[in-house]
Scaffold this motif. Structure first.
Motif, PDB file in Angstrom:
ATOM      1  N   ARG A  39       0.884  -1.111  -0.161  1.00 41.41           N
ATOM      2  CA  ARG A  39      -0.034  -0.029  -0.025  1.00 41.41           C
ATOM      3  C   ARG A  39       0.775   1.116   0.229  1.00 41.41           C
ATOM      4  NH1 ARG A  39      -3.794  -0.989   4.402  1.00 41.41           N
ATOM      5  NH2 ARG A  39      -5.471  -2.244   3.839  1.00 41.41           N
ATOM      6  N   HIS A  43       1.015   4.068  -3.025  1.00 47.37           N
ATOM      7  CA  HIS A  43       0.709   5.684  -2.849  1.00 47.37           C
ATOM      8  C   HIS A  43       1.700   6.446  -3.122  1.00 47.37           C
ATOM      9  CE1 HIS A  43      -1.302   8.537  -0.448  1.00 47.37           C
ATOM     10  NE2 HIS A  43      -0.353   8.877   0.236  1.00 47.37           N
ATOM     11  N   LYS A  92     -18.077   3.479 -14.607  1.00 50.69           N
ATOM     12  CA  LYS A  92     -19.161   3.086 -13.571  1.00 50.69           C
ATOM     13  C   LYS A  92     -20.417   2.866 -14.441  1.00 50.69           C
ATOM     14  CE  LYS A  92     -17.305   4.572  -9.717  1.00 50.69           C
ATOM     15  NZ  LYS A  92     -17.237   3.747  -8.470  1.00 50.69           N
ATOM     16  N   GLU A 258     -16.009 -10.199  -2.987  1.00 50.57           N
ATOM     17  CA  GLU A 258     -14.601  -9.607  -2.403  1.00 50.57           C
ATOM     18  C   GLU A 258     -13.679 -10.617  -1.989  1.00 50.57           C
ATOM     19  OE1 GLU A 258     -14.011  -6.406  -2.985  1.00 50.57           O
ATOM     20  OE2 GLU A 258     -16.071  -6.341  -3.835  1.00 50.57           O
ATOM     21  N   ASN A 318     -12.074  -7.225   5.104  1.00 51.08           N
ATOM     22  CA  ASN A 318     -11.582  -7.870   3.829  1.00 51.08           C
ATOM     23  C   ASN A 318     -10.824  -6.573   3.162  1.00 51.08           C
ATOM     24  OD1 ASN A 318     -10.383  -9.273   2.099  1.00 51.08           O
ATOM     25  ND2 ASN A 318     -12.307 -10.255   1.629  1.00 51.08           N
ATOM     26  N   PRO A 319      -9.650  -5.873   3.790  1.00 49.13           N
ATOM     27  CA  PRO A 319      -9.098  -4.746   3.382  1.00 49.13           C
ATOM     28  C   PRO A 319      -8.027  -5.226   2.073  1.00 49.13           C
ATOM     29  CG  PRO A 319      -7.900  -5.244   5.129  1.00 49.13           C
ATOM     30  CD  PRO A 319      -9.077  -6.205   5.266  1.00 49.13           C
ATOM     31  N   HIS A 320      -8.490  -6.127   1.132  1.00 48.70           N
ATOM     32  CA  HIS A 320      -7.576  -6.893   0.137  1.00 48.70           C
ATOM     33  C   HIS A 320      -7.383  -5.814  -0.738  1.00 48.70           C
ATOM     34  CE1 HIS A 320     -10.499  -6.527  -3.116  1.00 48.70           C
ATOM     35  NE2 HIS A 320     -11.688  -6.747  -2.212  1.00 48.70           N
ATOM     36  N   PHE A 325      -4.463  -0.504  -5.439  1.00 53.43           N
ATOM     37  CA  PHE A 325      -4.488   0.467  -4.381  1.00 53.43           C
ATOM     38  C   PHE A 325      -4.390   1.800  -4.653  1.00 53.43           C
ATOM     39  CE2 PHE A 325      -3.356   2.765  -0.490  1.00 53.43           C
ATOM     40  CZ  PHE A 325      -4.350   2.647   0.198  1.00 53.43           C
ATOM     41  N   HIS A 327      -4.019   5.728  -6.448  1.00 55.15           N
ATOM     42  CA  HIS A 327      -4.423   6.342  -7.775  1.00 55.15           C
ATOM     43  C   HIS A 327      -4.776   5.251  -8.975  1.00 55.15           C
ATOM     44  CE1 HIS A 327      -2.544   9.713  -5.948  1.00 55.15           C
ATOM     45  NE2 HIS A 327      -1.553   9.073  -5.379  1.00 55.15           N
ATOM     46  N   ARG A 337     -16.782  -6.730 -10.928  1.00 54.63           N
ATOM     47  CA  ARG A 337     -17.703  -6.760  -9.975  1.00 54.63           C
ATOM     48  C   ARG A 337     -19.041  -7.312 -10.438  1.00 54.63           C
ATOM     49  NH1 ARG A 337     -14.830  -2.639  -6.371  1.00 54.63           N
ATOM     50  NH2 ARG A 337     -13.897  -3.736  -4.608  1.00 54.63           N
TER      51      ARG A 337
END
Ligand code: HEM
Ligand code: HEM
Ligand code: FES
Lengths: 385, 102
Positions: A39, A43, A92, A258, A318-320, A325, A327, A337
């Protein structure tokens, strides 16, 4: 070990060192293996850049087979922001009712076609077909276009025994060039036309930029979706109780998706180029070398995930990083999904059980790390409800 | 029943009421702009980031370790940041004011 299990080859290196060095042509890669470090590096786009020579952040490196910069994938902030602002609303669209209904109709028809008591080879006859047809919705192009994309087979960029094949990649580039010319001559409401008419930071997109966006929707959304769909089918085949549970408890389907993305991690890792001498896990990372953010390893990090090697369908926390991750997080995630969600709904509706007949694993090799990402061949039988 | 106010980035005030579920789900169902809830609430996407009104932090409680780790790398984060999929609705939240971070 069950056939549908996906191993975690990185565990020892992750726990002991947090990184691993692997070779790739003449440009080795330091894989970053722990969730927090992955992460942090994702970042820090100043030190870990996506914007080197086109193809360099991909592992295996594609610098020798392409010159087109993929957009927004190979652009750093602040430029990256303008492109995402343009693209985000379009990507989207899978949340719109009309899109959902069309996707549902496509997957419903495909499932109907395979519930016939005959063995089905899932990769070619199901996942590739599903992925190609669904892509016509994302690009807003005619459904019939998917016939050609299906005919390219799963390995658009690859010939037998050769990981990188410039001539094969050319098929896709030539196709996209022709489509761009078509959209210039006859604008419509497809993604090509929308991009050709669009501006980023007050400037019209060039043909080369349009090509850079479109090629990415073909390449980034192909193997990833095919692996996600195929692994899901294999999992349900070996775990009929899981399919039954999702049938009985539709409210946990979102969490299950997820969890599948975490456990399968269809994209193993993605590279970055180091812009200044720095350190990763107390290991020197020199300017102009490469690191990679190993999503697949981070997603099994036991310091964050309880029972990381088990599929827990209703995993609450579940912070997969299966979709990346920060930008560059996956632009196609909403579409992906929606595909999994629709697939699960239709399977729950129509399929009682799936028999796993025979399989041949697709195993990626990064030096000593051998990671199963999916299947070369997956033969099953779908049994109706 | 809890009454919760969302203040969006374009200064729109949206007042919603509910008695259960997550704050993220409430916001998404009612189309609060800037709260997307992409991951459905499993703490993976950070598209549900809000700033809690500083006087009301005791009502929402503190973020967990995992949530804090997510917020740490968010450019709009401050000490009042929460991922609102991790806030369960109850009577305790009545009168809460949240500013949408994105
Ligand atoms: C289950 C399916 C998928 C998975 C697991 C996945 C995974 C990922 C990951 C991990 C990244 C981050 C790469 C990085 O940080 O360098 C990414 C980026 C991206 N993905 Fe996906 N992906 C999937 C499906 C798709 C689809 C269907 C599309 C489009 C058709 C797509 C288009 C993209 C694009 C354009 C980016 C780059 C975004 C940027 O640089 O801003 N992906 N994906
Ligand atoms: C023009 C751009 C791209 C080209 C030419 C390309 C080419 C390739 C090639 C040659 C392979 C096979 C590698 C091997 O077998 O060793 C591959 C695999 C893969 N690519 Fe790409 N790639 C591109 C972009 C992307 C992007 C942007 C993503 C994701 C965000 C992605 C995701 C994957 C995945 C997940 C696999 C593994 C599939 C498998 O082995 O089943 N690709 N790609
Ligand atoms: S909805 Fe994804 S982190 Fe809250």
């Amino acid at each position: 070990m069950n056939k549908s299990d996906l191993n975690d080859p990185f565990e020892q290196a992750r726990v002991e060192q947090g990184f691993a060095q692997v070779s790739d042509q003449d440009d080795p890669v330091t894989m970053v293996l722990r969730l927090k470090d992955v992460r942090k590096c994702a970042h820090n786009t100043k030190t870990f850049s996506s914007e080197d020579v086109p193809g360099r952040i991909v592992v295996p490196s594609e610098v020798n087979i392409r010159t087109t910069r993929q957009i927004p994938f190979e652009v750093d902030p602040p430029m990256h922001k303008g492109y995402r602002a343009l693209l985000d609303p379009w990507f989207k669209r899978p949340l719109e009712d009309e899109y959902k209904a069309k996707l549902n109709a496509q997957i419903d028809e495909l499932v109907d076609a395979v519930i016939n008591g005959e063995p089905v080879e899932v990769i070619e006859q199901f996942s590739l077909v599903l992925q190609s047809r669904a892509l016509t919705l994302l690009l807003n192009t005619p459904f019939e276009d998917s016939d050609l994309w299906i005919s390219w087979g799963t390995h658009v960029f690859r010939s037998e025994g050769e990981a990188l094949d410039g001539d094969k990649a050319q098929i896709l580039y030539d196709y996209i060039d022709a489509e761009i010319e078509r959209a210039i001559a006859n604008p419509s409401d497809d993604l090509y036309s929308v991009l050709l008419a669009a501006e980023v930071d007050g400037k019209k997109l060039t043909k080369e930029e349009v090509k850079g966006v479109i090629v990415l929707t073909f390449s980034g959304g192909r193997d990833t979706v095919i692996n996600a769909v195929s692994n899901t089918i294999a999992y349900f085949a070996e775990h009929p109780e899981s399919l039954q549970r999702l049938r009985d408890e539709p409210e946990i389907r979102g969490r299950a998706i997820e969890e599948f993305i975490r456990y399968f991690s269809p994209l193993t890792h993605m590279g970055r180029v180091v812009t200044e001498d720095t350190q990763v896990c107390e290991h020197a990372a020199k300017a102009d070398t490469r690191i990679s953010l190993c999503w697949a390893s981070a997603n099994r990090d036991a310091s964050v995930f309880e029972t990381p090697n088990e599929v827990v369908l209703d995993r609450k926390m579940n912070p997969h990083v299966g979709f990346g991750f920060g930008h560059h997080n996956c632009l196609g995630a909403t579409h992906a999904r929606q595909i999994l969600s629709t697939l699960i709904n239709v399977l729950c509706d129509k399929v009682q059980t799936i028999d796993l007949l025979d399989t041949e694993d697709n195993i990626e090799e990064w030096d000593e790390f051998k990671r199963k990402v999916g299947y070369h061949r997956l033969n099953v039988r779908f049994n109706p409800k | 029943m809890a009454k919760i106010t969302f203040i969006t980035q374009d200064d729109e005030n949206i007042v919603l009421e509910a008695d259960s579920g997550s704050v993220m789900a409430l916001a998404v169902e009612n189309g609060v702009s800037g709260i997307d809830g992409d991951c459905g609430g499993v703490c993976s996407c950070a598209t549900c980031h809000v700033h809690v009104n500083p006087d009301q932090v005791s009502q929402t409680g503190e973020a967990s370790e995992i949530e804090k780790d997510m917020l740490e790398l968010d450019d709009n984060a401050n000490e009042y940041s929460r991922l609102c999929c991790q806030i369960e609705i109850s009577e305790k939240l009545d009168g809460l004011i949240l500013t949408v971070a994105n």
